[in-house]
Design a protein around this motif. Structure first.
Motif, PDB file in Angstrom:
ATOM      1  N   UNK A  89       7.163  13.002  11.258  1.00 38.16           N
ATOM      2  CA  UNK A  89       6.764  13.064  12.535  1.00 38.16           C
ATOM      3  C   UNK A  89       5.470  13.776  12.736  1.00 38.16           C
ATOM      4  N   UNK A  90       4.722  13.633  13.754  1.00 40.63           N
ATOM      5  CA  UNK A  90       3.451  14.126  14.065  1.00 40.63           C
ATOM      6  C   UNK A  90       2.258  13.839  12.897  1.00 40.63           C
ATOM      7  N   UNK A  91       2.779  13.016  11.971  1.00 44.10           N
ATOM      8  CA  UNK A  91       1.573  12.890  10.992  1.00 44.10           C
ATOM      9  C   UNK A  91       1.325  11.168  10.658  1.00 44.10           C
ATOM     10  N   UNK A  92       2.441  10.561  10.277  1.00 42.50           N
ATOM     11  CA  UNK A  92       2.371   9.190  10.018  1.00 42.50           C
ATOM     12  C   UNK A  92       3.518   8.500   9.257  1.00 42.50           C
ATOM     13  N   UNK A  93       3.386   7.970   8.056  1.00 38.79           N
ATOM     14  CA  UNK A  93       4.413   7.287   7.571  1.00 38.79           C
ATOM     15  C   UNK A  93       4.336   7.581   5.897  1.00 38.79           C
ATOM     16  N   UNK A  94       5.415   7.299   5.229  1.00 34.83           N
ATOM     17  CA  UNK A  94       5.317   7.460   3.696  1.00 34.83           C
ATOM     18  C   UNK A  94       6.500   6.518   3.103  1.00 34.83           C
ATOM     19  N   UNK A 103       0.704  -1.240  -0.080  1.00 29.75           N
ATOM     20  CA  UNK A 103       0.002  -0.120   0.167  1.00 29.75           C
ATOM     21  C   UNK A 103       0.886   1.062   0.027  1.00 29.75           C
ATOM     22  N   UNK A 104       1.929   1.367   0.848  1.00 31.24           N
ATOM     23  CA  UNK A 104       2.667   2.616   0.802  1.00 31.24           C
ATOM     24  C   UNK A 104       3.640   2.623  -0.194  1.00 31.24           C
ATOM     25  N   UNK A 105       4.215   1.440  -0.913  1.00 37.98           N
ATOM     26  CA  UNK A 105       4.960   1.577  -1.869  1.00 37.98           C
ATOM     27  C   UNK A 105       4.106   2.011  -3.497  1.00 37.98           C
ATOM     28  N   UNK A 119       0.536   9.022   4.898  1.00 40.83           N
ATOM     29  CA  UNK A 119      -0.644   8.362   5.287  1.00 40.83           C
ATOM     30  C   UNK A 119      -0.570   8.263   7.017  1.00 40.83           C
ATOM     31  N   UNK A 120      -1.605   8.880   7.480  1.00 40.48           N
ATOM     32  CA  UNK A 120      -1.820   8.859   9.255  1.00 40.48           C
ATOM     33  C   UNK A 120      -1.931   7.300   9.381  1.00 40.48           C
ATOM     34  N   UNK A 121      -1.671   6.898  10.671  1.00 38.38           N
ATOM     35  CA  UNK A 121      -2.020   5.529  11.282  1.00 38.38           C
ATOM     36  C   UNK A 121      -3.306   5.197  11.084  1.00 38.38           C
TER      37      UNK A 121
END
Length: 233
Positions: free
Chosen positions: A224-229, A169-171, A178-180
Motif C-alpha cells: 500500500x502506497x508503493x506498488x506491487x511485489x 517480471x514480478x516473479x 515495484x511502483x506502478x
C-alpha cells in the motif's frame, strides 16, 4: 533477414507514407487496407510487428487486436489513433496493444517507436536465452519463460502477452517492491505518463486467473502506497 512489418491502415496516403518510411530503414513491409484482411494476414503469416489503425471499416483495430491475443498471437502491436481521449488510448493498451501513436505523428517518431518495440522484443528473447533456466517454480505455480506457459497444480492458465510479461517480471524478483511507474516502464517499454491505472487493471485480471481468492492474493501482493511485489514466500 529484415524484420517484417504488417501495416493495417485504411487511408491510402497514410498507409503508403508509413510503408515508404519503414522501408527506408530496411524493414520489409506488407500492407492491408481493412481489419478483416489485416487479421487474416496476421493469423496466417509471421510478422515481427503490426502497425494497426484503431479506426478501420468493418472490423476496427481493437477487434483485430483482441482477436489476435485471444488466438495467442503475441506479435507486438503499435496502435495508431486519431482519437485524443485518454480512454481510447488506455483501451488499446488494455486489449493487448504494446504501444500507441496519435495522429498526426512525425515520421521520426514513428520510426523511433517501431525501432524501440523491435529492440525490446529482441532483448527479451536474448535475455530468455541467457537465463540459466527457463522454469520458475513457486509451490504449485510454474512459469516456463521460453515457452511462455503458466500453470498451477498442473492446470494451464490462459494469459495475455502483457499479463504473462507482468507476472514474469514480478516473479523474477521475489520480494522486490515495484511502483506502478516502474512496472509500466519495464513491461510496456517506457513511461506512458498518466496511465499507471493500466497496471492496476492488468494486476486485477492477472489475480483473477492466478489466485484462488483474488481479494486475498497469495502470489501478487499489494504494498500500500508503493506498488506491487511477488510473494517471496
Amino acid at each position: 533477414m529484415h524484420e517484417r512489418i504488417l501495416i493495417v491502415e485504411d487511408q491510402e496516403d497514410i498507409n503508403a507514407l508509413i510503408a515508404m518510411n519503414l522501408e527506408a530503414i530496411n524493414y520489409t513491409v506488407t500492407r492491408e487496407m481493412n481489419g478483416q484482411d489485416g487479421l487474416a494476414r496476421a493469423l496466417n503469416e509471421n510478422f515481427d510487428l503490426i502497425v494497426l489503425d484503431l479506426m478501420l471499416p468493418g472490423m476496427d483495430g481493437l477487434q483485430v487486436c483482441q482477436t489476435l491475443r485471444a488466438k495467442e498471437v503475441y506479435t507486438p502491436i503499435l496502435m495508431l489513433t486519431a482519437k485524443k481521449s485518454e480512454a481510447d488510448r488506455v483501451v488499446g493498451l488494455e486489449v493487448g496493444a504494446d504501444d500507441y501513436l496519435t495522429k498526426p505523428f512525425s515520421v521520426l517518431e514513428l520510426q523511433a517507436r517501431v525501432k524501440a518495440l523491435l529492440r525490446r522484443m529482441t532483448l527479451n528473447k536474448q535475455q530468455q536465452t541467457m537465463d540459466d533456466g527457463d522454469l520458475l517454480v513457486f509451490g504449485q505455480l510454474r512459469i516456463n519463460k521460453l515457452k511462455r506457459l503458466v500453470s498451477i497444480a498442473g492446470e494451464a492458465l490462459s494469459l495475455t502477452a502483457k499479463e504473462f510479461d507482468l507476472l514474469l517480471y514480478l516473479a523474477s524478483y521475489p520480494g522486490q517492491v515495484f511502483s506502478r511507474e516502474q512496472l509500466l516502464n519495464a513491461v510496456w517499454g517506457y513511461q506512458h505518463s498518466g496511465y499507471e491505472h493500466t497496471v492496476n487493471s492488468h494486476i486485477n485480471r492477472l489475480r483473477g486467473k492466478l489466485e484462488v481468492d483474488p481479494s486475498s492474493p497469495q502470489y501478487v501482493m499489494t504494498v500500500w502506497g508503493v506498488g506491487y511485489k511477488f510473494n517471496e514466500q
